[in-house]
Design an enzyme around this catalytic site. Structure first.
Site, PDB file in Angstrom:
ATOM      1  NE  ARG A 178      27.001   5.868  68.672  1.00 26.06           N
ATOM      2  CZ  ARG A 178      27.163   5.853  67.620  1.00 26.06           C
ATOM      3  NH1 ARG A 178      25.689   6.002  66.933  1.00 26.06           N
ATOM      4  NH2 ARG A 178      28.110   6.117  66.531  1.00 26.06           N
ATOM      5  CE  LYS A 228      29.918   2.653  60.813  1.00 22.84           C
ATOM      6  NZ  LYS A 228      29.215   1.776  61.964  1.00 22.84           N
ATOM      7  CB  THR A 229      33.824   8.019  64.689  1.00 20.53           C
ATOM      8  OG1 THR A 229      32.712   7.940  63.917  1.00 20.53           O
ATOM      9  CG2 THR A 229      34.291   9.272  64.710  1.00 20.53           C
ATOM     10  CB  THR A 275      25.404   2.013  58.674  1.00 16.42           C
ATOM     11  OG1 THR A 275      24.433   2.617  57.974  1.00 16.42           O
ATOM     12  CG2 THR A 275      26.065   2.680  59.730  1.00 16.42           C
ATOM     13  CG  ASP A 305      30.105   8.823  59.773  1.00 16.20           C
ATOM     14  OD1 ASP A 305      30.075   7.738  59.501  1.00 16.20           O
ATOM     15  OD2 ASP A 305      29.585   9.346  60.799  1.00 16.20           O
TER      16      ASP A 305
END
Length: 355
Positions: A229, A76-77, A170, A121
């Site tokens: 990640r 997302k980032t 999330t 975020d």
């Protein structure tokens, strides 16, 4: 007699390289793709977002506000950075927990430049007062700054230049409906396939300056839980193992040895995951068992078990959540190399413990 601590000789560069970390840091920063065309996976979201950004560029206007949802670690980032890069706009990064007062948000909004991208975020964790201010700012590009207190308080409208909000969450269900409705585009990120992760890892291995085999890359991708990640973290650990043991390439054997050292098994379960399964199967005969009792059995906090281990175990079919607690599936027993019990209720018969 020479000084054993004297590093001025020709052997010194082999012991200490003062610039060894500079290229490493630059390579790590380059792991994130900069353009949508470089993004592997998430094909549906990528195509939809490409259309939204291209239309905004042709209009010469900032892009619509974008909401990105999905589990952590899926990019997302990275997508927020890509949006700013595609629009040729600066990026401002903050988070919902950091904005607890409307004044905090007003200070950020009033300093935005025209076309700037504001990335929020964990947007669902903003305070309610800040959310209400964000409604007006996203829709009318205006905020009302309250000056004074009590009956003499005055609201001064402050006009804002057009900008783009990119929100990441999330838990999209926690966002109030008025906030969700103000986003022009909503994209949900799904877990990546092993093939997409292999493409990401092959690219990142090249950026890290590490030679790799296709089998070694696939071995890491298959244990990465569908999350880039985690895949990048495992890639670094396999690289470390290969360098320490004198290997010049990431092979399948090197990946297997390294991941076994770091307690990552064939399907990506780590120490905590296996501890939860073993407690369910061995101590409670498959359950059901309450979350708190299960957490005590593995020596962790209940929140850790619920947020870290449980989602992947449920998604992979190793554990189920029932009204009476958590229970192991036949796949959990098979993964532990054992036969599942003949009675689905385990030793508790028809009266399993309450959750």
């Amino acid at each position: 007699m020479s000084d054993p601590w004297d590093l001025s000789g020709e052997e010194a560069p082999r012991l200490v390289d003062p610039v060894a970390g500079e290229g490493e840091g630059a390579a790590d920063a380059a792991l994130r793709p900069k353009r949508l065309a470089d993004l592997a996976g998430q094909d549906r979201v990528r195509d939809q977002l490409s259309l939204v950004l291209e239309a905004a560029r042709r209009r010469g206007a900032p892009a619509d506000h974008v909401l990105l949802s999905g589990p952590p670690g899926l990019g997302k980032t990275t997508l927020a950075m890509i949006i700013a890069g595609e629009m040729g706009a600066p990026l401002r990064i903050t988070s919902g927990p950091a904005i607890q007062h409307a004044g905090d948000l007003a200070a950020i909004l009033s300093s935005l430049a025209e076309g700037e991208v504001l990335f929020l975020d964990e947007i669902h964790r903003m305070s309610r007062a800040a959310e209400e201010m964000l409604y007006l700012a996203m829709e009318d590009f205006r905020v009302d700054v309250v000056v004074g207190k009590g009956p003499g308080a005055t609201a001064i409208p402050l006009e804002l230049p057009p900008f783009t909000v990119v929100g990441a969450t999330t838990r999209s269900g926690l966002l109030p409906a008025p906030l969700r409705d103000r986003f022009g585009f909503t994209g949900h990120l799904d877990y990546y396939t092993a093939g997409d992760l292999a493409s990401i890892l092959a690219r990142n291995a090249t950026l890290l300056g590490v030679e790799s085999d296709a089998d070694g890359i696939r071995e890491i991708a298959g244990r990465s839980r569908g999350t880039p990640r985690i895949a990048n973290r495992l890639l670094r650990r396999v690289r470390d193992w290969s360098q320490v043991h004198g290997h010049h390439r990431i092979t399948r054997e090197a990946a297997q040895e390294a991941l076994a050292l770091f307690d990552v098994d064939l399907v990506g379960l780590d120490r905590l995951d296996r501890a939860v399964l073993e407690a369910l199967c061995h101590r409670f005969d498959g359950g059901p068992v309450g979350l708190t009792t299960l957490a005590v059995a593995v020596g962790e906090e209940a929140d850790t078990v619920e947020t870290v281990a449980e989602p992947y175990l449920v998604r992979e079919g190793f554990m189920v959540r029932t009204p009476r607690g958590r229970a192991a599936t036949p796949a959990a027993w098979q993964h532990l190399g054992e036969e599942p019990p003949s009675s689905p209720a385990g030793r508790f018969g028809q009266q399993p413990p309450l959750a």
